[in-house]
Design an enzyme around this catalytic site. Structure first.
Site, PDB file in Angstrom:
ATOM      1  N   CYS A   1      -2.298  -0.233  -6.916  1.00  0.00           N
ATOM      2  CA  CYS A   1      -3.391   0.663  -6.532  1.00  0.00           C
ATOM      3  C   CYS A   1      -2.985   2.120  -6.491  1.00  0.00           C
ATOM      4  O   CYS A   1      -3.810   2.991  -6.680  1.00  0.00           O
ATOM      5  CB  CYS A   1      -3.989   0.220  -5.195  1.00  0.00           C
ATOM      6  SG  CYS A   1      -2.907   0.464  -3.777  1.00  0.00           S
TER       7      CYS A   1
ATOM      8  N   CYS B   1       3.225  -4.516   0.723  1.00  0.00           N
ATOM      9  CA  CYS B   1       2.008  -4.001   1.357  1.00  0.00           C
ATOM     10  C   CYS B   1       1.401  -5.054   2.282  1.00  0.00           C
ATOM     11  O   CYS B   1       1.012  -4.766   3.408  1.00  0.00           O
ATOM     12  CB  CYS B   1       0.998  -3.572   0.292  1.00  0.00           C
ATOM     13  SG  CYS B   1      -0.566  -2.981   0.980  1.00  0.00           S
TER      14      CYS B   1
END
Lengths: 383, 361
Positions: free
Chosen positions: B202, B105
């Protein structure tokens, strides 16, 4: 930094006269219109006057106006009325409706109803012939939006209403963008039901109405009281309704000038952008169009970045419907008028209104070009 | 600090306390600050989660931006996130590896697509609330571990390129501790000041990656547990396991057993005893060096760690061709896990890192 608001199709600022009426209502007309005492009765009278004002804007009778909490409720209610009063399992609509119509219909499909989503032409419009061909034995409702909220095209709803009437089918139109932006006369057409919203015509949010032609059987969507002739329960939002009525009155008084002024500014904005920026596509019908709607796709850029950069210059615009922002999927309207994914991504909707000035239009024309050019320079899509 | 022309900085506002305070610090330092919140996925029920990207947090971020009086926008990078983070995450587990999605990410989203977006919006730099310090030396951008070593996040940052680093600011690197950040937030009465740290992956609800994987791939393919070349049981999919795992194996055996190897091809899970989980050497790929460049054949004495929450231990790094490398630790390390990252340090400096391919004997 000066704010230039060009998102009137999302919502409008309230006119000072509207605020005045509402402030007065908040202060003095706090009565519950169902109460027996004089304060309640006073509210009841104002409510009836408001109903007449809204009716007047669309050539309807006061008893054909039912106040709701807004356009979305009105759309849902119209569908519910068809479901509960007509036998049959088939509904006709278009593939560019607002989600307030599409989503309830999608939910009905899961319950066994059949829905025909008529494909639209390159302008986002359907023809009465198309509608007629789609009619089946058990069609209970035809719902076609009056003016498209994204690209501004005006559908031939009066002719479609004729077709529906000929076959004895209810015809509903989402008139949220049309109200106050095109002449509507219910006394000369055969529309069965029309959804309306106050905050698109310089009135307050949270108020709307459903026009239901007299003779159309009505059932409630919201149960719980005898308000609105027993078909829409809940204590009436008197200040909101009075504000809506004032906005309707103002809209009716200046409809011709409003349309003329906006159309001129709209075309100036369109030309200013289209003549200055290459590889741009103007969406929606060139003439049969919302007077304040400009919708353009700029090739090779993302609408999202364009919007943010415009906002940093104080210019409020949208890439399509405000109800779908936050989603990166290109608009169903732009996809269904035949645009590719890439082109639909670079869409910009500028919608003008009564407070838009000539200078606002000039400023936007001037600001938009360098932003588009800059984004194109950085775009991986241009190579 | 004064500046001739205000430098425009985009700060990634998560809604948490770190990025909020970072935004405040930047503003104090005289930058023109724009708050951007990343919308990466919509997989988590915001009512039941404190993970960093929920709907809640976008609202928190918005309120913080409002309090700091900076422009605020939500940037939607769901498509890129799916392509560069979630899809590879699923594929890695299917291949018998244990991925670290935060590293991907950072590389492709936060400092890739997001940085690109910030530049499109006319920002010279992108700032984040990471605890790490970027500085320039010998014509290179280098990264130092944060002053608060407990909060150090350099492990997740080794994949950044020089070009990316040239455009990144991390204002929290000089802060002595997380408590200071909390104190600043309290003093400013920032709405987000009470928010908890985000730690889980997440996009995985309830920290249950197995359920998430199942939802994404439908069903897992079962296979055999192998101990000492003998089949000792059946498992319901290699996706359930990671190297070093002892709990939840579902085999009964007189002594404790550990996962030592996952074989994607024949879907087997190799088990071993406590001692079999340790190793000293590994091979890796996709090395990225921050501190300096090395050529194939070069070696360096570094400190290295193979897990985020681990102390780095002395090791020798040997460069091979095409981004591959080997690491020889001076002492045994536990659970060398393919798919995870090995990260190198030189004193306080983040030296670089790469993806673990296999344990070497």
């Amino acid at each position: 930094m000066k704010t230039i608001y060009m998102d009137y199709s999302a919502t409008t600022p309230m006119k000072p006269e509207v605020i005045e009426v509402m402030t007065d209502a908040f202060k003095h007309h706090y009565g519950n219109a169902s109460s027996i005492h004089h304060i309640g009765q006073e509210a009841k009278v104002l409510l009836q006057q408001a109903r007449e004002q809204v009716a007047q804007l669309i050539g309807a009778e006061a008893r054909e106006i039912f106040f709701t909490a807004g356009g979305t409720e009105s759309d849902n209610w119209a569908i519910q009325i068809a479901l509960e009063t007509k036998p049959g399992k088939h509904i006709i609509t278009t593939n560019v409706e607002h989600h307030a119509v599409l989503h309830p219909l999608e939910a009905l499909e899961k319950k066994g109803y059949r829905v025909t989503y008529l494909p639209v032409d390159e302008y986002g419009m359907v023809t009465p012939e198309q509608v007629e061909e789609a009619i089946e034995e058990d069609t209970i409702l035809i719902s076609v939006m009056y003016i498209n909220n994204e690209i501004g095209s005006i559908n031939p709803v009066e002719q479609i209403a004729e077709v529906a009437a000929k076959h004895g089918i209810l015809f509903h139109t989402d008139g949220v963008q049309a109200l106050g932006n095109t002449p509507i006369d219910m006394s000369t057409n055969k529309i069965s039901m029309m959804s309306m919203s106050s905050h698109k015509i310089y009135g307050p949010k949270g108020v709307g109405a459903l026009y239901i032609r007299k003779g159309v059987r009505t059932v409630p969507l919201i149960h719980g009281g005898a308000q609105e002739r027993k078909v829409r329960a809940g204590t009436e939002n008197i200040p909101g309704i009075l504000g809506f009525a004032k906005a309707a009155e103002l809209a009716g008084a200046s409809l011709d000038q409003h349309i003329e002024k906006l159309s001129r500014l709209r075309d100036k904005l369109r030309d200013g952008i289209m003549n200055n920026i290459s590889d741009a596509k103007y969406n929606g019908h060139p003439v049969l169009r919302h007077p304040g709607n400009v919708n353009i796709c700029f090739k090779y850029i993302e609408g999202e970045s364009l919007l943010l950069l415009l906002d940093m210059k104080g210019i409020c615009a949208s890439s399509g419907s405000a109800c779908t922002s936050g989603s990166l999927d290109p608009s169903h309207v732009l996809m269904n008028i035949g645009l590719t994914h890439e082109i639909a991504h670079g869409s910009l909707r500028l919608t003008l209104g009564d407070f838009t000035t000539e200078q606002d239009v000039d400023t936007v024309i001037e600001e938009i070009k360098p932003i588009v050019e800059r984004l194109r320079e950085m775009s991986p899509l241009t190579e | 600090m004064t500046m001739a022309k205000k430098i425009k900085v985009a700060i990634g506002l998560s809604g948490g306390v770190d990025s909020s305070v970072a935004a405040y610090l930047l503003k104090q330092q005289g930058y023109e600050v724009i708050g951007l919140h990343l919308k990466l996925h919509d997989g988590i029920d915001p009512l039941h989660s404190r993970a960093c990207c929920s709907l809640d947090s976008s609202l928190d971020a918005r309120l913080v931006a409002h309090q700091l009086d900076i422009p605020f926008y939500v940037i939607n990078l769901k498509e890129s996130f799916q392509q560069y983070v979630i899809d590879p995450f699923v594929e890695q587990y299917q291949a018998g590896r244990t991925p670290n999605p935060c590293i991907e990410c950072n590389k492709f989203i936060k400092f890739g697509a997001f940085l690109e977006k910030a530049r499109q919006l006319g920002c010279d730099k992108l700032a984040t609330g990471h605890y790490a310090t970027i500085y320039q030396q010998n014509g290179r951008y280098r990264i130092k571990q944060a002053k608060d070593s407990a909060k150090d996040q350099t492990y997740m940052l080794y994949g950044l390129t020089q070009d990316q680093l040239a455009h990144i600011i991390m204002p929290l690197g000089d802060i002595d501790s997380k408590d200071t950040v909390r104190r600043i937030a309290m003093e400013l009465d920032l709405t987000a000041a009470t928010a908890q740290d985000s730690q889980d992956i997440c996009f995985v609800p309830d920290d249950d990656h197995v359920a998430f994987l199942k939802q994404n791939v439908g069903s897992f393919e079962p296979g055999n547990f192998i101990l000492d070349d003998q089949v000792i049981g059946q498992h319901s999919g290699i996706e359930h396991f990671t190297i070093g795992q002892r709990k939840g194996l579902g085999v009964s055996w007189p002594e404790p057993l550990y996962v030592t190897r996952l074989e994607a091809q024949d879907r087997t899970v190799q088990l071993g005893r406590a001692g079999d989980v340790f190793g000293k050497n590994l091979s890796g790929s996709q090395i990225n060096l921050i501190y300096e460049d090395l050529a194939p054949g070069d070696t360096r004495e570094v400190n290295a760690k193979i897990r985020y929450a681990q102390k780095a231990v002395p090791a020798k790094l040997i460069m091979d061709d095409n981004g591959s490398f080997r690491v020889y630790f001076k002492e045994d390390v536990r659970a060398i896990t393919p798919g995870q990252s090995v990260v190198f340090y030189l004193d306080d400096d983040l030296y670089g890192g790469g993806i673990i391919e296999s344990k070497l004997s």
